[in-house]
Design a protein around this motif. Structure first.
Motif, mmCIF file in Angstrom:
data_model
loop_
_atom_site.group_PDB
_atom_site.id
_atom_site.type_symbol
_atom_site.label_atom_id
_atom_site.label_comp_id
_atom_site.label_asym_id
_atom_site.label_seq_id
_atom_site.Cartn_x
_atom_site.Cartn_y
_atom_site.Cartn_z
ATOM 1 N N LEU A 56 136.447 -11.654 29.589
ATOM 2 C CA LEU A 56 137.707 -11.894 28.921
ATOM 3 C C LEU A 56 138.040 -10.092 28.293
ATOM 4 N N VAL A 57 139.197 -10.165 28.978
ATOM 5 C CA VAL A 57 140.021 -8.789 28.779
ATOM 6 C C VAL A 57 140.941 -8.879 27.599
ATOM 7 N N GLY A 58 140.576 -8.541 26.470
ATOM 8 C CA GLY A 58 141.635 -8.935 25.099
ATOM 9 C C GLY A 58 141.488 -10.289 25.224
ATOM 10 N N ASP A 59 142.195 -11.380 24.988
ATOM 11 C CA ASP A 59 142.135 -12.436 25.179
ATOM 12 C C ASP A 59 142.341 -13.524 26.353
ATOM 13 N N ILE A 60 142.424 -12.700 27.585
ATOM 14 C CA ILE A 60 142.638 -13.466 28.716
ATOM 15 C C ILE A 60 141.397 -13.409 29.624
ATOM 16 N N PRO A 61 141.044 -14.806 30.027
ATOM 17 C CA PRO A 61 139.721 -14.998 30.786
ATOM 18 C C PRO A 61 140.220 -14.753 32.149
ATOM 19 N N ASN A 62 139.191 -14.355 32.839
ATOM 20 C CA ASN A 62 139.188 -14.022 34.233
ATOM 21 C C ASN A 62 137.544 -14.675 34.860
ATOM 22 N N TYR A 63 137.792 -16.051 35.244
ATOM 23 C CA TYR A 63 136.743 -16.676 35.620
ATOM 24 C C TYR A 63 136.210 -16.577 37.085
ATOM 25 N N GLU A 64 134.818 -16.583 37.247
ATOM 26 C CA GLU A 64 134.438 -16.398 38.530
ATOM 27 C C GLU A 64 134.684 -17.842 39.336
ATOM 28 N N GLU A 65 134.743 -17.651 40.729
ATOM 29 C CA GLU A 65 135.024 -18.923 41.424
ATOM 30 C C GLU A 65 134.679 -19.991 41.004
ATOM 31 N N GLU A 66 133.325 -20.017 40.924
ATOM 32 C CA GLU A 66 132.371 -21.309 40.652
ATOM 33 C C GLU A 66 132.769 -22.015 39.499
ATOM 34 N N PHE A 67 133.453 -21.228 38.326
ATOM 35 C CA PHE A 67 133.300 -21.514 36.943
ATOM 36 C C PHE A 67 134.998 -21.660 36.840
ATOM 37 N N LYS A 68 135.769 -21.787 37.541
ATOM 38 C CA LYS A 68 137.444 -22.060 37.319
ATOM 39 C C LYS A 68 137.637 -23.267 36.982
ATOM 40 N N SER A 69 136.801 -24.304 37.301
ATOM 41 C CA SER A 69 137.006 -25.608 36.651
ATOM 42 C C SER A 69 135.919 -26.051 35.811
ATOM 43 N N GLY A 70 136.451 -26.608 34.688
ATOM 44 C CA GLY A 70 135.439 -27.118 33.850
ATOM 45 C C GLY A 70 134.867 -26.244 32.718
ATOM 46 N N PHE A 71 135.418 -25.082 32.706
ATOM 47 C CA PHE A 71 134.845 -23.894 31.740
ATOM 48 C C PHE A 71 136.360 -23.574 31.237
ATOM 49 N N LYS A 72 136.201 -23.316 29.634
ATOM 50 C CA LYS A 72 137.340 -22.687 29.066
ATOM 51 C C LYS A 72 136.655 -21.662 28.153
ATOM 52 N N ALA A 73 137.185 -20.396 28.101
ATOM 53 C CA ALA A 73 137.031 -19.564 27.436
ATOM 54 C C ALA A 73 137.886 -18.913 26.594
ATOM 55 N N VAL A 74 137.720 -18.579 25.107
ATOM 56 C CA VAL A 74 138.792 -18.258 24.277
ATOM 57 C C VAL A 74 138.382 -17.048 23.501
ATOM 58 N N LYS A 75 139.103 -16.198 23.302
ATOM 59 C CA LYS A 75 138.671 -15.121 22.229
ATOM 60 C C LYS A 75 139.471 -14.850 21.200
ATOM 61 N N SER A 76 139.346 -14.748 19.779
ATOM 62 C CA SER A 76 139.694 -14.716 18.852
ATOM 63 C C SER A 76 139.260 -13.521 17.828
ATOM 64 N N GLY A 77 139.876 -12.401 17.755
ATOM 65 C CA GLY A 77 139.337 -11.481 16.992
ATOM 66 C C GLY A 77 137.892 -10.946 17.612
ATOM 67 N N LYS A 78 137.129 -10.984 16.589
ATOM 68 C CA LYS A 78 135.721 -10.548 17.024
ATOM 69 C C LYS A 78 134.754 -11.804 17.565
ATOM 70 N N GLN A 79 135.356 -12.910 17.656
ATOM 71 C CA GLN A 79 134.575 -14.129 17.970
ATOM 72 C C GLN A 79 135.029 -14.333 19.384
ATOM 73 N N TRP A 80 134.187 -15.017 20.230
ATOM 74 C CA TRP A 80 134.820 -15.560 21.504
ATOM 75 C C TRP A 80 133.673 -16.584 21.816
ATOM 76 N N SER A 81 134.482 -17.703 22.465
ATOM 77 C CA SER A 81 133.651 -19.025 22.653
ATOM 78 C C SER A 81 133.818 -19.423 24.249
ATOM 79 N N VAL A 82 132.913 -20.164 24.821
ATOM 80 C CA VAL A 82 132.936 -20.949 26.032
ATOM 81 C C VAL A 82 132.800 -22.292 25.902
ATOM 82 N N ASN A 83 133.808 -23.201 26.424
ATOM 83 C CA ASN A 83 133.488 -24.738 26.375
ATOM 84 C C ASN A 83 133.349 -25.095 27.858
ATOM 85 N N ILE A 84 132.232 -26.052 27.795
ATOM 86 C CA ILE A 84 132.100 -26.798 29.125
ATOM 87 C C ILE A 84 132.778 -28.152 28.792
#
Length: 110
Positions: A56-84
């Motif tokens: 994640l650059v800032g709050d914009i996620p850049n997924y590797e090819e294998e993880f473009k589907s089924g994964f969602k990453a978010v960043k809010s301030g100092k916390q960031w999360s990934v959801n499967i």
């Protein structure tokens, strides 16, 4: 001789472990305790194999090819999360997070 200044990044990651059923959602989080770095990462470790999931650059996620589907990453301030969104057996692994001032951590030969 030049001097390179380094800052330690203290990161808290949770939950420590997850047990779930197939097709259930999974959520993991990290928090930068003493920094607010722009570049943050999630890695997946299966055995000795480590691969980048998302940067994640800032709050914009850049997924590797294998993880473009089924994964969602978010960043809010100092916390960031990934959801499967729908966990499968192949998703069973150790997930690690990292943060950096620079964008070259993902190519460091991990």
């Amino acid at each position: 001789m030049g001097c390179v200044e380094s800052q330690t990044v203290l990161i808290t990651q949770w939950p420590r472990s997850i047990v779930t059923h197939k097709n259930s959602p999974v959520e993991m989080h990290c928090y930068q305790n003493n920094t607010d770095y722009t570049y943050v990462y999630w890695y997946k470790q299966s055995g000795k194999h480590i691969q980048l999931v998302v940067m994640l650059v800032g709050d914009i996620p850049n997924y590797e090819e294998e993880f473009k589907s089924g994964f969602k990453a978010v960043k809010s301030g100092k916390q960031w999360s990934v959801n499967i969104t729908s966990a499968q057996e192949k998703d069973g692994a150790v997930y690690l997070c990292a943060a950096s001032l620079h964008s070259d951590v993902h190519s460091s030969g991990l």
